[in-house]
Scaffold this active site. Sequence first.
Site, short mmCIF file in Angstrom:
data_model
loop_
_atom_site.label_atom_id
_atom_site.label_comp_id
_atom_site.label_asym_id
_atom_site.label_seq_id
_atom_site.Cartn_x
_atom_site.Cartn_y
_atom_site.Cartn_z
N ASN A 149 -1.15 2.26 -2.16
CA ASN A 149 -0.08 2.76 -3.61
C ASN A 149 1.19 2.35 -3.59
O ASN A 149 1.75 2.53 -4.53
CB ASN A 149 -0.61 4.12 -4.00
CG ASN A 149 -1.05 4.95 -3.53
OD1 ASN A 149 -0.72 4.88 -1.88
ND2 ASN A 149 -0.04 6.41 -4.07
N GLY A 225 -3.57 8.81 2.97
CA GLY A 225 -4.47 7.81 2.45
C GLY A 225 -5.94 8.40 1.89
O GLY A 225 -5.39 9.86 1.31
N THR A 229 -11.55 8.63 4.83
CA THR A 229 -11.17 8.34 5.81
C THR A 229 -10.10 9.52 6.54
O THR A 229 -10.22 9.44 8.08
CB THR A 229 -9.91 7.67 5.47
OG1 THR A 229 -10.24 6.39 4.23
CG2 THR A 229 -9.52 6.57 6.67
N GLU A 247 -2.24 13.55 5.25
CA GLU A 247 -1.55 13.43 3.64
C GLU A 247 -2.70 12.96 2.85
O GLU A 247 -2.34 11.66 3.30
CB GLU A 247 -0.37 12.40 4.20
CG GLU A 247 0.42 13.36 4.32
CD GLU A 247 1.34 14.32 4.05
OE1 GLU A 247 1.05 15.16 3.45
OE2 GLU A 247 2.68 14.84 4.65
N CYS A 281 0.06 9.82 -5.50
CA CYS A 281 -1.21 10.82 -4.82
C CYS A 281 0.34 12.19 -5.55
O CYS A 281 -1.42 12.83 -6.00
CB CYS A 281 -0.86 10.80 -3.41
SG CYS A 281 0.48 10.79 -3.01
N GLU A 461 5.66 17.18 6.09
CA GLU A 461 6.24 15.92 6.98
C GLU A 461 8.23 16.57 6.08
O GLU A 461 7.53 17.14 4.73
CB GLU A 461 5.72 14.80 6.40
CG GLU A 461 4.29 14.05 6.94
CD GLU A 461 3.62 12.41 6.74
OE1 GLU A 461 4.21 11.92 5.82
OE2 GLU A 461 3.79 12.07 7.70
#
Length: 480
Positions: A149, A225, A229, A247, A281, A461
């Site tokens: 994205n 992602g 996953t 994340e 996101c 992060e």
Amino acid sequence: MQMISNFINGALVPAVSKEYIDGIEPATGAVYSKIPRSQKADVDAAVSAAENAFPSWSATPAEVRASFLFRIADLLESRLDAFALAESRDQGKTVTTARTVDIPRSIENFRFYATFITQMEEITVESKQCIHFALRKPIGVVGLVSPWNLPLYLATWKIAPAIAFGNTCVIKPSELTPMTVFLLCSVLQEAKLPPGVVNVVHGYGPECGQAIAEHPGIPAISFTGGTVTGKRLASTTAPLLKKLSLELGGKNANIVFEDCDLADCVATSVRSSFTNQGEICLCGSRILVQRSVYASFLEQFVAATKKFQVGDPQDASSNMGALISKAHLEKVMSYIQIAKDEGGTIVLGGERPTKLSARCREGFFLLPTIITGLPPSARCNQEEIFGPVVTVIPFDTEEEAIRIANGTQYGLSATVWTGNAKRANRVSQQLDTGYVWVNCWLIRDLRMPFGGVKASGIGREGGKFAMDFYTEVKTVCSKL
Ligand code: NAD
């Protein structure tokens, strides 16, 4: 046809298999690039290169490492327009978004960590007739896996801190958007970054990404992602005792109280709903509005959204481009059908635009879509849609708003609109998310921690939080 290469030990190389994946331009639906289909052998070669580069790179003084990062940032900046066009073509976002958001923020990722590593402080303690100090060491070869994205932005959000703190890395960008990380490799060559410090392998997640997750030479992985996953990575890496940063997805609430500046709230909510086709996101996908202002918010929000232009991403008048892929467009449209089936009302959009230029007729476009009349428990209010689709939900009290906002498996971010500072703090404190914006959206200071709670991820992060992830700390206690 644009041929994409891996980047291993400073050289642009094809995948060992010599196989390629078709790269599709979302705005046209046509194949325009060929992406190496890398597998375990490519990952092995990339890890070897990174392992060989590690001793020298990790021993390189921070000031020297910083100078490489500054050089990379300067080179990127000198090619801002070319990178913005490439990002737009590969991802479907407008050139304007890439030019004003993705690429400048990618540049900032390098500058921020270049500055950070030369300014950070560590503490030494003297007690019990001893000096206690902590030595901070890079981890080694880190694996980086990024989504489609915000391709260059999220890749550099990992590469910059990884190498700034003295690690070497192997990165796999999304197979849907490899182009700008591929172009970055030429910048790294030009910046004379030592070979092997950054290695790039392109390919499918279950092949190439999985090989990174399983590789015994990679002790730490930073992943951005989807939640499914992320769970898979967690189950692969846990028995190998790897350090893992996740994340993941979100279902962010945008909470509108009656005492807010409604005009500002409406203008920002249009952006927070539909920027990048809603494929961020952090987009607010559920807009919770206090009942006393519900009707006026909805009227103004619909009117403002109608002005949003969907069209050719290369056209400067477009505010919204194409969705990433045909499969994703179909997924997003399936949620519009689910909303109808669950009794929702499509107040705006819900369809593909009819007025598109000839170039874009086969592109993956969708009109910005606003849905009302669904309970908080509806699938469209619980599951991540990740497209230009928002629901608007009324609420009566602060407690109810917080309950609805917290009532999903996700916990990435939220936005609170109110003119009452006490309420802003009270609500922010009770939201189960990693980030809260009050009367604004998407403003970032890279020193601040970033990450999600619940199904939105594990770890933080940004600033010193990334430093903690990308380094190991050893405490030394020395008798005086
Ligand atoms: P995805 O999970 O499908 O893919 C992300 C990356 O993982 C890709 O490079 C993919 O090839 C790779 N991958 C897939 N299977 C793998 C496996 N078994 N092992 C290793 N790697 C594998 O996600 P996506 O569709 O590319 O991105 C969209 C998702 O990302 C959304 O859910 C969105 O919310 C999330 N996202 C989160 C953040 C955040 O900061 N929290 C930021 C951006 C996007």
